[in-house]
Write an enzyme that holds these catalytic residues in place. Sequence first.
Site, PDB file in Angstrom:
ATOM      1  N   LYS A   1       0.806  -1.229   0.000  1.00  0.00           N
ATOM      2  CA  LYS A   1       0.000   0.000   0.000  1.00  0.00           C
ATOM      3  C   LYS A   1       0.841   1.282   0.000  1.00  0.00           C
ATOM      4  CE  LYS A   1      -4.106  -1.955   2.092  1.00  0.00           C
ATOM      5  NZ  LYS A   1      -5.165  -1.829   3.081  1.00  0.00           N
TER       6      LYS A   1
ATOM      7  N   ASP B   1      -9.795   2.905   2.179  1.00  0.00           N
ATOM      8  CA  ASP B   1      -9.846   2.246   3.497  1.00  0.00           C
ATOM      9  C   ASP B   1     -10.363   3.222   4.551  1.00  0.00           C
ATOM     10  OD1 ASP B   1      -8.778  -0.243   2.747  1.00  0.00           O
ATOM     11  OD2 ASP B   1      -6.714   0.462   2.984  1.00  0.00           O
TER      12      ASP B   1
END
Length: 291
Positions: free
Chosen positions: A73, A110
């Site tokens: 990420k 997220d």
Amino acid sequence: MNPDDQQAIYGIIGNPLQHSLSPVMHNAAFKALKVDAVYKAFPLETHELSDFFSALKSEDSPIFGLNVTVPYKEKVLEYLDGLAPLAQKIGAVNTIVITNNRTLTGYNTDAPGFIAHLNELKFNTAGADVCILGAGGSTRAILTALCIIPERPSSIRIFNRTPQKANQLVEQLGKAMSVDIVEVVDNVAALDIRYADLLINTTPVGMNDDDPVLIEPEVLHADLLVYDLIYNPKETLLLQMAKKKGARTANGLGMLYYQGVLAFQRWAGLELDEKVKNIMRQALQRAAESL
Ligand code: ATR
């Protein structure tokens, strides 16, 4: 999405990916929308990233959108052409949008995915007292979200096995936002869970049957929402203990669902209707049951 006749490909990069539930969720959406596209898992080794991203830039690449998961990420930032402001603040990307001229833009869904699930649970973050276990990638997104929403908590205490990592994380995020409500504590008792409204576990502790619980169960109470990011098992020992104390509980499947919906909407450039969202959620829940 893909303007040509060629079937568009979407997917997730990460490692390991055997148990990823994202393909099931997104393929259910493509089917429901009758879109000729497929979502695949791309388990990549670090040394394969560079070639993978070079190929993505090619005019004839059929890939039009990606999710990114552990451990890439943060690493993927170097391959992108641009970052949405939230992804920039967080310093992590879980969604990549690829335009027809092969421009790669990174987003983070997220953080809003977590907040969307809290909203669904009708948890009021404004003025809340929050405790977080762990200081990895998930905490990075969650902490950013909680610090920048208008309905800010009044206090967030973080405990991590390696306190320096928590300090570094807060220091780093502090360059992009106000972290005045955040305090890193150096022992689990100092989390003062007795006074908290929300306890979030972002560590993998609880995934295995013989895992310990990181906190003293006595501090759990009925006014608490215990949010465990783990969704396999569906109910960790922490959540079982919390339930026994009368606390509300949630596992990470809700956040996974919302980040997926938000990612899909980025790729498609449209809002999904409730019917399609429900199909995604049901597919996700069914797949989670069979893990
Ligand atoms: P994620 O992206 O899911 O947050 P991560 O970035 O690997 O995953 O972070 C995992 C977090 O869980 C870290 O804070 C890690 O603690 P360290 O910083 O000390 O490594 C924490 N963690 C992992 N295993 C743990 C364990 N057995 N006990 C306590 N904390 C643990």
